[in-house]
Design a protein around this motif. Structure first.
Motif, PDB file in Angstrom:
ATOM      1  N   ALA A  88       0.819  -1.204   0.000  1.00 47.48           N
ATOM      2  CA  ALA A  88       0.000   0.000   0.000  1.00 47.48           C
ATOM      3  C   ALA A  88       0.857   1.259   0.000  1.00 47.48           C
ATOM      4  O   ALA A  88       0.540   2.254  -0.669  1.00 47.48           O
ATOM      5  N   LEU A  89       1.951   1.227   0.747  1.00 47.80           N
ATOM      6  CA  LEU A  89       2.862   2.367   0.764  1.00 47.80           C
ATOM      7  C   LEU A  89       3.420   2.630  -0.627  1.00 47.80           C
ATOM      8  O   LEU A  89       3.426   3.774  -1.107  1.00 47.80           O
ATOM      9  N   GLU A  90       3.876   1.574  -1.295  1.00 50.71           N
ATOM     10  CA  GLU A  90       4.445   1.741  -2.634  1.00 50.71           C
ATOM     11  C   GLU A  90       3.394   2.264  -3.609  1.00 50.71           C
ATOM     12  O   GLU A  90       3.692   3.078  -4.479  1.00 50.71           O
ATOM     13  N   SER A  91       2.164   1.799  -3.466  1.00 54.04           N
ATOM     14  CA  SER A  91       1.091   2.269  -4.335  1.00 54.04           C
ATOM     15  C   SER A  91       0.829   3.754  -4.145  1.00 54.04           C
ATOM     16  O   SER A  91       0.675   4.511  -5.123  1.00 54.04           O
ATOM     17  N   SER A  92       0.801   4.204  -2.883  1.00 54.45           N
ATOM     18  CA  SER A  92       0.572   5.622  -2.618  1.00 54.45           C
ATOM     19  C   SER A  92       1.717   6.478  -3.155  1.00 54.45           C
ATOM     20  O   SER A  92       1.477   7.537  -3.752  1.00 54.45           O
ATOM     21  N   LEU A  93       2.942   6.026  -2.971  1.00 52.31           N
ATOM     22  CA  LEU A  93       4.086   6.775  -3.485  1.00 52.31           C
ATOM     23  C   LEU A  93       3.999   6.909  -5.004  1.00 52.31           C
ATOM     24  O   LEU A  93       4.229   7.991  -5.565  1.00 52.31           O
ATOM     25  N   LYS A  94       3.656   5.814  -5.666  1.00 49.83           N
ATOM     26  CA  LYS A  94       3.544   5.833  -7.129  1.00 49.83           C
ATOM     27  C   LYS A  94       2.415   6.760  -7.574  1.00 49.83           C
ATOM     28  O   LYS A  94       2.588   7.572  -8.490  1.00 49.83           O
ATOM     29  N   ASN A  95       1.245   6.638  -6.935  1.00 47.46           N
ATOM     30  CA  ASN A  95       0.100   7.467  -7.316  1.00 47.46           C
ATOM     31  C   ASN A  95       0.388   8.955  -7.119  1.00 47.46           C
ATOM     32  O   ASN A  95      -0.034   9.795  -7.925  1.00 47.46           O
ATOM     33  N   LEU A  96       1.083   9.271  -6.045  1.00 43.03           N
ATOM     34  CA  LEU A  96       1.379  10.673  -5.733  1.00 43.03           C
ATOM     35  C   LEU A  96       2.576  11.209  -6.509  1.00 43.03           C
ATOM     36  O   LEU A  96       2.816  12.420  -6.507  1.00 43.03           O
ATOM     37  N   GLY A  97       3.327  10.312  -7.142  1.00 42.45           N
ATOM     38  CA  GLY A  97       4.483  10.741  -7.918  1.00 42.45           C
ATOM     39  C   GLY A  97       5.584  11.308  -7.062  1.00 42.45           C
ATOM     40  O   GLY A  97       6.252  12.288  -7.422  1.00 42.45           O
ATOM     41  N   THR A  98       5.802  10.685  -5.905  1.00 43.17           N
ATOM     42  CA  THR A  98       6.818  11.180  -4.964  1.00 43.17           C
ATOM     43  C   THR A  98       7.662  10.036  -4.449  1.00 43.17           C
ATOM     44  O   THR A  98       7.236   8.874  -4.471  1.00 43.17           O
ATOM     45  N   ASP A  99       8.851  10.362  -3.979  1.00 38.95           N
ATOM     46  CA  ASP A  99       9.755   9.347  -3.425  1.00 38.95           C
ATOM     47  C   ASP A  99       9.534   9.138  -1.933  1.00 38.95           C
ATOM     48  O   ASP A  99      10.034   8.162  -1.373  1.00 38.95           O
ATOM     49  N   TYR A 100       8.812  10.065  -1.294  1.00 38.74           N
ATOM     50  CA  TYR A 100       8.641   9.949   0.149  1.00 38.74           C
ATOM     51  C   TYR A 100       7.369  10.644   0.605  1.00 38.74           C
ATOM     52  O   TYR A 100       6.800  11.478  -0.094  1.00 38.74           O
ATOM     53  N   LEU A 101       6.942  10.259   1.803  1.00 42.81           N
ATOM     54  CA  LEU A 101       5.814  10.903   2.466  1.00 42.81           C
ATOM     55  C   LEU A 101       6.325  11.616   3.707  1.00 42.81           C
ATOM     56  O   LEU A 101       7.150  11.082   4.451  1.00 42.81           O
ATOM     57  N   ASP A 102       5.812  12.798   3.958  1.00 44.54           N
ATOM     58  CA  ASP A 102       6.141  13.491   5.201  1.00 44.54           C
ATOM     59  C   ASP A 102       5.391  12.872   6.367  1.00 44.54           C
ATOM     60  O   ASP A 102       5.871  12.908   7.501  1.00 44.54           O
ATOM     61  N   LEU A 103       4.212  12.297   6.076  1.00 53.60           N
ATOM     62  CA  LEU A 103       3.419  11.675   7.123  1.00 53.60           C
ATOM     63  C   LEU A 103       2.499  10.624   6.509  1.00 53.60           C
ATOM     64  O   LEU A 103       1.826  10.891   5.516  1.00 53.60           O
ATOM     65  N   TRP A 104       2.493   9.443   7.120  1.00 58.31           N
ATOM     66  CA  TRP A 104       1.627   8.345   6.687  1.00 58.31           C
ATOM     67  C   TRP A 104       0.801   7.911   7.890  1.00 58.31           C
ATOM     68  O   TRP A 104       1.346   7.585   8.948  1.00 58.31           O
ATOM     69  N   LEU A 105      -0.515   7.943   7.741  1.00 50.17           N
ATOM     70  CA  LEU A 105      -1.415   7.644   8.844  1.00 50.17           C
ATOM     71  C   LEU A 105      -2.177   6.347   8.625  1.00 50.17           C
ATOM     72  O   LEU A 105      -2.547   6.023   7.488  1.00 50.17           O
ATOM     73  N   MET A 106      -2.459   5.627   9.712  1.00 50.57           N
ATOM     74  CA  MET A 106      -3.450   4.557   9.675  1.00 50.57           C
ATOM     75  C   MET A 106      -4.813   5.247   9.686  1.00 50.57           C
ATOM     76  O   MET A 106      -5.156   5.928  10.645  1.00 50.57           O
ATOM     77  N   HIS A 107      -5.591   5.074   8.631  1.00 52.26           N
ATOM     78  CA  HIS A 107      -6.800   5.873   8.465  1.00 52.26           C
ATOM     79  C   HIS A 107      -7.826   5.610   9.570  1.00 52.26           C
ATOM     80  O   HIS A 107      -8.460   6.531  10.070  1.00 52.26           O
TER      81      HIS A 107
END
Length: 296
Positions: A88-107
């Motif tokens: 899921a992390l890799e999917s979000s990074l790909k969708n957002l077009g970024t190499d990193y997240l400043d913050l990742w939350l359990m929804h």
């Protein structure tokens, strides 16, 4: 207290106090809203896999031409993906077009199946999800700058902290004058967890926008009622806030923060005593019986 431009996370990072929320933003409008917000001074963008708009958010970030290092970007792990946090992390990074997240939350502390409609998954414990997030945070510091939670009540936070090796940097919750969530805010302050307030206006066409206390203060400061509602959260210590709009004028207006007095803040939070409501009522939670956060 006067509003600050940033709040410090327990990682040492600075999160911009005001961010652009993208929940319920109409498809086709999110990209423009993100681009416009970033071109006009916003530094904090919030989305989630569950919103189904990460690609649009990523496109808006790219179109803004604002350097990635100047943007604080948050997204969230969706409930049906809790067994597969790494993917899921890799999917979000790909969708957002970024190499990193400043913050990742359990929804939500609520593992769900991938069925349609999704239902609670009794085979998985959300505490194991947090363990997976911790492992990814430790293994990939270049991809995850901070991890946190969303929609956690005091009860859920206590259960988490009893086993956590990493204290959440943030707990994102619904917070507005008709849902002040003071018990959660007090608990988080005591543990060094920043609270991010979503739905600060209450809801679309919120009755708070015509509340006499809110409109009186808006007239006093010559701003909109929305400014007062966003400012209330921004004036609170250890709180960031996510107003949401896809309209240029409102995006600009929502970023105007007024320094409210302590008495004015108390008056606004007291609205809950006579006008209490929530904007977020997921049908799948079995609200209350599962211990999800109430507004107190």
């Amino acid at each position: 207290m006067p509003a600050s431009k940033t709040v410090k996370l327990n990682t040492g990072a600075e999160m911009p106090t005001v961010g652009l929320g993208t929940w319920k933003s109409a498809p086709g409008a999110v990209e423009h809203a993100v681009e416009f917000a970033l071109r006009n001074g916003y530094k904090h963008i919030d989305t989630a896999a569950a919103y189904k708009n990460e690609k649009e958010v990523g496109a808006g970030i790219a179109a803004s031409q604002v350097p990635r290092g100047s943007i604080f970007l948050t997204t969230k792990l969706d409930n049906p993906d809790q067994k597969e946090a790494s993917e899921a992390l890799e999917s979000s990074l790909k969708n957002l077009g970024t190499d990193y997240l400043d913050l990742w939350l359990m929804h939500w502390p609520a593992p769900m199946t991938k069925d349609e409609p999704a239902v609670a998954d009794p085979s998985h414990d959300w505490l194991d999800t947090w363990k997976s997030m911790e492992a990814l945070y430790k293994k990939y510091p270049e991809k995850l700058k901070a991890i946190g939670v969303s929609n956690f009540s005091v009860e859920f936070l206590e259960r988490l902290l009893a086993v956590a090796e990493v204290v959440p940097a943030v707990n994102q919750i619904e917070m507005h004058p008709s849902c002040p969530s003071q018990d959660v805010l007090d608990f988080c302050r005591g543990k060094g967890i920043v609270v991010t307030a979503y739905s600060p206006l209450g809801s679309d066409n919120s009755p708070l926008l015509t509340n006499e206390v809110v409109t009186k203060l808006a007239e006093k400061y010559d701003v909109t009622p929305a400014n007062i509602l966003v400012s209330l959260q921004a004036n609170k210590s250890g709180v960031s806030v996510l107003p949401k709009s896809v309209t240029n004028t409102r995006i600009l207006s929502n970023a105007v923060i007024i320094d409210l007095t302590d008495e004015e803040m108390k008056e606004l939070d007291a609205i809950d005593k006579t006008h209490h409501f929530r904007a977020c009522h997921p049908s799948w939670t079995g609200w209350g019986s599962l211990g999800f956060p109430d507004c107190k």
